[in-house]
Scaffold this active site. Structure first.
Site, mmCIF file in Angstrom:
data_model
loop_
_atom_site.group_PDB
_atom_site.id
_atom_site.type_symbol
_atom_site.label_atom_id
_atom_site.label_comp_id
_atom_site.label_asym_id
_atom_site.label_seq_id
_atom_site.Cartn_x
_atom_site.Cartn_y
_atom_site.Cartn_z
ATOM 1 N N ASN A 27 84.698 135.444 9.601
ATOM 2 C CA ASN A 27 84.846 134.295 8.718
ATOM 3 C C ASN A 27 84.785 133.020 9.530
ATOM 4 O O ASN A 27 84.959 133.022 10.745
ATOM 5 C CB ASN A 27 86.223 134.344 8.040
ATOM 6 N N CYS A 60 82.750 142.593 7.355
ATOM 7 C CA CYS A 60 83.006 143.645 6.374
ATOM 8 C C CYS A 60 82.277 144.898 6.818
ATOM 9 O O CYS A 60 81.095 144.839 7.152
ATOM 10 C CB CYS A 60 82.523 143.205 4.993
HETATM 11 P P1 HMG Z 1 86.038 157.030 -3.568
HETATM 12 O O1 HMG Z 1 85.699 157.938 -2.419
HETATM 13 O O2 HMG Z 1 85.087 156.927 -4.712
HETATM 14 O O3 HMG Z 1 87.499 157.334 -4.139
HETATM 15 O O4 HMG Z 1 86.294 155.583 -2.961
HETATM 16 P P2 HMG Z 1 88.179 158.629 -4.679
HETATM 17 O O5 HMG Z 1 89.030 158.194 -5.808
HETATM 18 O O6 HMG Z 1 87.179 159.733 -4.863
HETATM 19 O O7 HMG Z 1 89.150 159.022 -3.461
HETATM 20 C C1 HMG Z 1 88.690 159.484 -2.198
HETATM 21 C C2 HMG Z 1 89.888 159.739 -1.313
HETATM 22 O O8 HMG Z 1 90.546 158.511 -0.993
HETATM 23 C C3 HMG Z 1 90.959 160.587 -1.992
HETATM 24 O O9 HMG Z 1 91.643 161.280 -0.953
HETATM 25 C C4 HMG Z 1 91.896 159.562 -2.571
HETATM 26 O O10 HMG Z 1 93.211 160.046 -2.749
HETATM 27 C C5 HMG Z 1 91.876 158.487 -1.511
HETATM 28 P P3 HMG Z 1 91.422 162.886 -0.745
HETATM 29 O O11 HMG Z 1 91.752 163.498 -2.072
HETATM 30 O O12 HMG Z 1 89.952 163.039 -0.380
HETATM 31 O O13 HMG Z 1 92.367 163.215 0.377
HETATM 32 N N1 HMG Z 1 92.129 157.147 -2.051
HETATM 33 C C6 HMG Z 1 93.014 156.277 -1.547
HETATM 34 N N2 HMG Z 1 93.883 156.361 -0.521
HETATM 35 C C7 HMG Z 1 94.652 155.281 -0.272
HETATM 36 N N3 HMG Z 1 94.591 154.143 -0.987
HETATM 37 C C8 HMG Z 1 93.730 154.021 -2.013
HETATM 38 C C9 HMG Z 1 92.900 155.125 -2.328
HETATM 39 N N4 HMG Z 1 91.965 155.338 -3.263
HETATM 40 C C10 HMG Z 1 91.510 156.561 -3.086
HETATM 41 N N5 HMG Z 1 93.658 152.871 -2.706
HETATM 42 C C11 HMG Z 1 87.618 153.566 -3.011
HETATM 43 C C12 HMG Z 1 86.707 154.507 -3.789
HETATM 44 C C13 HMG Z 1 87.824 152.356 -3.874
HETATM 45 C C14 HMG Z 1 88.919 154.274 -2.719
HETATM 46 C C15 HMG Z 1 86.922 153.214 -1.670
HETATM 47 O O14 HMG Z 1 85.625 152.786 -1.946
HETATM 48 C C16 HMG Z 1 87.641 152.139 -0.899
HETATM 49 O O15 HMG Z 1 88.752 152.311 -0.409
HETATM 50 N N6 HMG Z 1 87.012 150.979 -0.759
HETATM 51 C C17 HMG Z 1 87.582 149.833 -0.058
HETATM 52 C C18 HMG Z 1 86.563 149.258 0.864
HETATM 53 C C19 HMG Z 1 87.124 148.066 1.608
HETATM 54 O O16 HMG Z 1 88.303 147.957 1.870
HETATM 55 N N7 HMG Z 1 86.224 147.145 1.980
HETATM 56 C C20 HMG Z 1 86.567 145.964 2.730
HETATM 57 C C21 HMG Z 1 87.317 144.953 1.932
HETATM 58 S S1 HMG Z 1 86.295 143.989 0.861
HETATM 59 C C22 HMG Z 1 85.645 142.736 1.891
HETATM 60 O O17 HMG Z 1 85.798 142.783 3.082
HETATM 61 C C23 HMG Z 1 84.971 141.539 1.240
HETATM 62 C C24 HMG Z 1 85.868 140.303 1.198
HETATM 63 O O18 HMG Z 1 86.283 139.915 2.495
HETATM 64 C C25 HMG Z 1 85.124 139.142 0.525
HETATM 65 C C26 HMG Z 1 83.755 138.898 1.136
HETATM 66 O O19 HMG Z 1 83.641 138.699 2.370
HETATM 67 O O20 HMG Z 1 82.823 138.920 0.345
HETATM 68 C C27 HMG Z 1 87.129 140.577 0.375
HETATM 69 MG MG MG Z 2 85.121 138.754 3.885
#
Ligand code: HMG
Ligand code: MG
Length: 308
Positions: free
Chosen positions: A250, A241
């Site tokens: 994983n 991650c």
């Molecule tokens: P933020 O910066 O607070 O969001 O991030 P925002 O609403 O201020 O938006 C920032 C910019 O992103 C804006 O664009 C939005 O339009 C855009 P700008 O106006 O600057 O051009 N935006 C998006 N674009 C596309 N798709 C979207 C989206 N949302 C906003 N959905 C946010 C908040 C949730 C977006 C950010 O934190 C994020 O994307 N996080 C995801 C992180 C991620 O993917 N992490 C890895 C997966 S989790 C993991 O790996 C764990 C897991 O495997 C289990 C484990 O191992 O424990 C599942």
């Molecule tokens: Mg994971």
């Protein structure tokens, strides 16, 4: 008593690739998913509708979903972090029947991964889950850092239980418990699951173990002993991650398949009860994708089987 059928959620194309620096072409991701379904894997996490500023590698997920051959009865879930992600998915022609929403057992990790607190993330995710379900999608939930957090140390298992219950209450059909950091030991995993089971039926839980300290396969067995029957794994042991510094991939799908051979457990695959999932094919895929990424497969079973 739990059945002995084990479901594997193959997370390689998502968890496995999200942390890669170099761009991976859409056609490589499409081939990866097609080969994994050919090997018998029924549920394959295909990518994420997250912010491309946060996780650039998942940017082409819509193209990936429209490029793959979707096998009848299989599922190709995608991660959705917020309303915007769901809007982006729903404005396209129907590409999948399942999303996964995610949060964590600590505020520090949720802040790093979703830029908000855990409580606020749950408030934001509830309408996302409800709207997804109204649109005929299945929703899976993830709780990260269920054993330890890279920012706040050892996790309170009571918090894991509360967050898992909230995700189920908002309509998730299953919640996957993530040892994101990959630090957990089998005894800790068993203790954590026992705590979560106080509020949540074990049939609704899955185990998601990263292998940083080499305990992932042992943790899989500990989870099965606790009654969990869905295991997340990644072909070739790919992954990590971006918000969990130093964490490795994983548990390898090959290693899970190998460890369960001849055991009381039967891995459910799309090739029927006798075939399950084809281990040799998964080994080949693990090597193929690892070599595309410029390295060797880190799956122990994958290395041993190839060396024979
Ligand atoms: P933020 O910066 O607070 O969001 O991030 P925002 O609403 O201020 O938006 C920032 C910019 O992103 C804006 O664009 C939005 O339009 C855009 P700008 O106006 O600057 O051009 N935006 C998006 N674009 C596309 N798709 C979207 C989206 N949302 C906003 N959905 C946010 C908040 C949730 C977006 C950010 O934190 C994020 O994307 N996080 C995801 C992180 C991620 O993917 N992490 C890895 C997966 S989790 C993991 O790996 C764990 C897991 O495997 C289990 C484990 O191992 O424990 C599942
Ligand atoms: Mg994971």
């Amino acid at each position: 008593t739990a059945s002995n059928f084990v479901n594997i959620v193959e997370v390689g194309p998502r968890d496995g690739l999200q942390n890669e620096k170099g761009t991976i072409p859409v056609d490589v991701k499409v081939e990866l998913i097609n080969r994994l379904s050919h090997a018998g894997l029924k549920t394959i996490e295909a990518g994420s509708f997250v912010s491309p500023k946060w996780v650039p590698q998942m940017a082409g997920t819509a193209e990936v979903l429209s490029g793959i051959q979707q096998r009848e009865g299989n599922h190709y879930p995608v991660l959705v972090p917020n309303q915007k992600g769901l809007d982006n998915l729903l404005c396209l022609p129907r590409l999948t029947d399942e999303i996964a929403i995610f949060t964590a057992a600590t505020d520090a990790f949720t802040k790093a991964n979703l830029n908000t607190t855990t409580a606020e993330s749950l408030v934001r995710l509830r309408p996302v889950a409800e709207q997804a379900i109204k649109n005929g999608l299945r929703v899976r939930g993830y709780v990260s850092v269920v054993i330890a957090c890279p920012y706040s140390g050892k996790t309170d298992y009571g918090k894991v239980r509360e967050v898992a219950k909230e995700l189920l209450d908002m309509g998730c059909y299953e919640v996957s418990l993530g040892d994101t950091v990959g630090m957990g030991t089998p005894d800790e995993v068993a203790e954590m699951i026992e705590e979560v089971k106080k509020s949540v039926p074990v049939e609704k839980l899955a185990g998601h173990f990263h292998d940083t300290y080499g305990t992932a396969i042992a943790n899989v067995i500990a989870a099965l002993s606790q009654g969990i029957r869905t295991i997340d794994s990644s072909v070739g042991g790919l992954g990590g991650c971006p918000y969990s510094p130093g964490a490795t991939g994983n548990v390898a799908t090959e290693d899970v398949l190998y460890a369960l051979q001849g055991s009381q457990y039967h891995v459910v695959g799309s090739h029927g009860s006798s075939g399950g999932v084809n281990l040799d094919e998964v080994v080949e895929i693990g090597w193929w994708i690892s070599e595309k990424l410029g390295r060797e497969s880190v799956s122990r079973a994958g290395r041993a089987i190839r060396a024979k």
